[in-house]
Design an enzyme around this catalytic site. Sequence first.
Site, mmCIF file in Angstrom:
data_model
loop_
_atom_site.group_PDB
_atom_site.id
_atom_site.type_symbol
_atom_site.label_atom_id
_atom_site.label_comp_id
_atom_site.label_asym_id
_atom_site.label_seq_id
_atom_site.Cartn_x
_atom_site.Cartn_y
_atom_site.Cartn_z
ATOM 1 N NE ARG A 1 -4.024 -1.999 2.012
ATOM 2 C CZ ARG A 1 -3.905 -3.097 2.754
ATOM 3 N NH1 ARG A 1 -2.917 -3.189 3.617
ATOM 4 N NH2 ARG A 1 -4.749 -4.080 2.622
ATOM 5 C CE LYS B 1 -1.839 14.048 -13.730
ATOM 6 N NZ LYS B 1 -2.193 14.599 -15.045
ATOM 7 C CD GLU C 1 4.775 17.577 -22.192
ATOM 8 O OE1 GLU C 1 4.354 18.595 -21.608
ATOM 9 O OE2 GLU C 1 4.048 16.597 -22.463
ATOM 10 C CE LYS D 1 3.935 17.938 -13.446
ATOM 11 N NZ LYS D 1 4.151 16.693 -14.124
ATOM 12 C CD GLU E 1 -5.167 16.366 -14.501
ATOM 13 O OE1 GLU E 1 -4.186 15.630 -14.282
ATOM 14 O OE2 GLU E 1 -5.765 16.406 -15.572
ATOM 15 N NE ARG F 1 -0.611 17.206 -11.849
ATOM 16 C CZ ARG F 1 0.085 16.359 -11.110
ATOM 17 N NH1 ARG F 1 -0.161 16.254 -9.830
ATOM 18 N NH2 ARG F 1 1.030 15.607 -11.643
ATOM 19 C CG ASN G 1 -4.056 18.032 -19.206
ATOM 20 O OD1 ASN G 1 -3.052 17.346 -19.047
ATOM 21 N ND2 ASN G 1 -5.122 17.934 -18.427
ATOM 22 C CG HIS H 1 -1.010 17.297 -23.108
ATOM 23 N ND1 HIS H 1 -0.205 18.407 -23.031
ATOM 24 C CD2 HIS H 1 -0.255 16.255 -22.682
ATOM 25 C CE1 HIS H 1 0.980 18.047 -22.576
ATOM 26 N NE2 HIS H 1 0.992 16.756 -22.355
ATOM 27 C CG HIS I 1 -3.171 12.932 -25.231
ATOM 28 N ND1 HIS I 1 -3.698 13.248 -24.002
ATOM 29 C CD2 HIS I 1 -1.872 12.633 -25.002
ATOM 30 C CE1 HIS I 1 -2.761 13.152 -23.082
ATOM 31 N NE2 HIS I 1 -1.638 12.781 -23.658
ATOM 32 C CG HIS J 1 3.764 12.827 -24.937
ATOM 33 N ND1 HIS J 1 2.398 12.675 -24.926
ATOM 34 C CD2 HIS J 1 4.050 13.769 -23.993
ATOM 35 C CE1 HIS J 1 1.877 13.480 -24.015
ATOM 36 N NE2 HIS J 1 2.855 14.155 -23.437
HETATM 37 N N1 GLY Z 1 1.992 15.829 -17.027
HETATM 38 C C1 GLY Z 1 0.918 16.575 -16.503
HETATM 39 C C2 GLY Z 1 0.743 16.426 -15.041
HETATM 40 O O1 GLY Z 1 1.620 15.893 -14.363
HETATM 41 O O2 GLY Z 1 -0.266 16.830 -14.523
#
Ligand code: GLY
Length: 363
Positions: free
Chosen positions: A124, A146, A188, A230, A240, A244, A248, A251, A255, A267
Amino acid sequence: MSAHETIDVSTQDGSYDVHVGAGILDGLGELVRGACAGRAARVISDSNVAPLYANDVALSLLDAGFESSIHIFEAGEASKSMETLSELLERLAEGGLDRDDVVVALGGGVTGDLAGLAAALYLRGIKLVQVPTSLLAMVDSSVGGKCAVDLAAGKNLAGAFWQPSLVVADVDCLDTIAPELFRDSCGEVIKHAVLADEALFAALERRTLTDAGLTGEELVDIVARNVRIKRDVVEADERELGLRQTLNLGHSIGHAIEAASGLSLGHGSSVAAGLCCIARASSRLGWCSDECCQRIVALVASHGLPTDTDVPHKELLSFMLRDKKRHGDGINLVIPREIADVELRRCQVGELEEIVRLGCGVS
Ligand code: GLY
């Protein structure tokens, strides 16, 4: 400028340092020891990166008092799977790692995602140290917690938020990155500059990130600026729920371009093209100036990245509507208004179609 910057990231469960430097991998063991009190460290790396750095990293961890071992998986996006994750979890269990021990993710975005998710799930949750070796991982995926693997239905569909205890980004590792991969990651960086850093955008206009003459100090400065952008977003909205989502930028269309290429377009390149498409649509709809749009397109082009797509707009739209970031009948699109000024805008299907038609396949 300094050749070693430390950026503190605060999260709901504590805080961690991101070290960005040139030649700092040698001291990794001591940095990990400063953040983790455990007995054992398991280095997770792929078959491309492990031959370059894994032994030195394991020795550095040993010198700092950890029982260290290495687990290597096959390089490539195909390894971001439930099968590789399951194998990794079994190896952690066989090694008897306990809750105080640490997983060290050594590599690019795939490694960080896979090892991060294994660390989140095993017992966990055990400690995680991210050691990004690609530009994309340094400026984006290693920070913010993430982690995910892909499912048959799409990329990153099974994942978690699991914050690292430490991130160590040594820009010297970028010397071993293939030029086309480095170029791809610039997408990016440009996105971050459009999102939040006018000075970074202007600096890249004067001298691209692909300029072979950039020094280690200059790379440290650029990576650290990206990490701060970031960090600021993630601190304000770790899960998010709002801000956050602005990460995107480029994106939603990007995407779709990436998926339509069968993942053959990188990407970062897909995001760069998506960024230009949304900038063109925004300028045609009067949401940003022509000058802003032209600067974005010119900066993307100067890095040798695509500024548009030849995928038909109906096909792009159908990929966008299948995206996991869809919310009900619409998508929250990130709209550039100026350099370093964006708006999160809820768009329904009809408006999305208009945006894709205006922005894509028209340059
Ligand atoms: N790559 C976008 C984020 O970490 O929210």
